[in-house]
Design a protein around this motif. Structure first.
Motif, short mmCIF file in Angstrom:
data_model
loop_
_atom_site.label_atom_id
_atom_site.label_comp_id
_atom_site.label_asym_id
_atom_site.label_seq_id
_atom_site.Cartn_x
_atom_site.Cartn_y
_atom_site.Cartn_z
N LEU A 16 -3.04 22.89 -15.55
CA LEU A 16 -1.94 21.95 -15.35
C LEU A 16 -0.60 22.54 -15.77
N ARG A 17 -0.58 23.28 -16.86
CA ARG A 17 0.67 23.92 -17.29
C ARG A 17 1.11 24.97 -16.27
N GLU A 18 0.16 25.72 -15.73
CA GLU A 18 0.49 26.72 -14.71
C GLU A 18 1.04 26.05 -13.46
N ARG A 19 0.42 24.97 -13.04
CA ARG A 19 0.89 24.24 -11.84
C ARG A 19 2.29 23.69 -12.06
N ALA A 20 2.53 23.16 -13.24
CA ALA A 20 3.86 22.61 -13.55
C ALA A 20 4.92 23.71 -13.50
N GLN A 21 4.60 24.88 -14.02
CA GLN A 21 5.56 25.99 -13.97
C GLN A 21 5.85 26.41 -12.53
N GLN A 22 4.83 26.38 -11.68
CA GLN A 22 4.99 26.80 -10.28
C GLN A 22 5.73 25.76 -9.45
N ARG A 23 5.42 24.49 -9.66
CA ARG A 23 5.87 23.44 -8.73
C ARG A 23 6.83 22.43 -9.32
N TRP A 24 6.81 22.23 -10.64
CA TRP A 24 7.57 21.15 -11.26
C TRP A 24 8.46 21.68 -12.39
N PRO A 25 9.52 22.39 -12.06
CA PRO A 25 10.38 22.99 -13.09
C PRO A 25 11.09 21.96 -13.97
N ALA A 26 11.19 20.72 -13.53
CA ALA A 26 11.81 19.68 -14.37
C ALA A 26 10.95 19.37 -15.60
N LEU A 27 9.65 19.69 -15.54
CA LEU A 27 8.78 19.46 -16.69
C LEU A 27 8.86 20.66 -17.63
N ALA A 28 9.35 20.41 -18.82
CA ALA A 28 9.41 21.48 -19.82
C ALA A 28 8.03 21.71 -20.44
N ILE A 29 7.28 20.63 -20.57
CA ILE A 29 5.96 20.68 -21.21
C ILE A 29 5.02 19.72 -20.49
N VAL A 30 3.75 20.12 -20.37
CA VAL A 30 2.69 19.22 -19.91
C VAL A 30 1.69 19.11 -21.05
N ASN A 31 1.45 17.88 -21.46
CA ASN A 31 0.49 17.63 -22.54
C ASN A 31 -0.76 16.99 -21.98
N VAL A 32 -1.90 17.37 -22.52
CA VAL A 32 -3.20 16.81 -22.14
C VAL A 32 -3.87 16.32 -23.41
N ARG A 33 -4.21 15.04 -23.42
CA ARG A 33 -4.93 14.44 -24.54
C ARG A 33 -6.27 13.94 -24.02
N HIS A 34 -7.33 14.26 -24.72
CA HIS A 34 -8.68 13.88 -24.28
C HIS A 34 -9.22 12.75 -25.14
N ARG A 35 -9.90 11.84 -24.47
CA ARG A 35 -10.62 10.77 -25.16
C ARG A 35 -11.85 10.45 -24.33
N ALA A 36 -13.01 10.70 -24.91
CA ALA A 36 -14.29 10.51 -24.21
C ALA A 36 -14.25 11.30 -22.91
#
Length: 108
Positions: A16-36
């Motif tokens: 997801l971070r790689e995709r954001a860098q390639q396609r979504w430059p407005a996103l400085a950070i992508v966070n992923v939180r897991h629950r179950a």
């Protein structure tokens, strides 16, 4: 509902971070939180604004996730379909769909 193994959790964040860098430059950070069996995806803009984007449901495969979009109007997630008409797809497809909505890019 199955819970993803640690290797899948790690690779999901990397993808997801790689995709954001390639396609979504407005996103400085992508966070992923897991629950179950869920992964909650948020994006952070350069000014520090945090955007809840979507929730992914693990179904036993690292490259197939159920998709739920975050709805600000409900302050929650709603199971949704990706632009290809399927309720499941890759994490990258889910990120693209959510970012198209919240970053106002209908070409995604």
């Amino acid at each position: 509902m199955p819970t993803p193994p640690e290797s899948t959790k790690t690779s999901l964040g990397q993808r997801l971070r790689e995709r954001a860098q390639q396609r979504w430059p407005a996103l400085a950070i992508v966070n992923v939180r897991h629950r179950a069996g869920f992964a909650y995806i948020t994006g952070e803009l350069a000014d520090g604004t945090t955007l809840p984007l979507c929730r992914l449901r693990y179904g036993g495969y690292a490259n197939r996730w159920g998709f739920a979009i975050y709805l600000a109007s409900k302050d929650g997630y709603e199971d949704s379909y990706l632009p290809n008409g399927s309720p499941v797809g890759t994490a990258e497809e889910a990120l693209d769909c959510a970012c198209a909505l919240y970053l106002h890019d209908p070409t995604a």
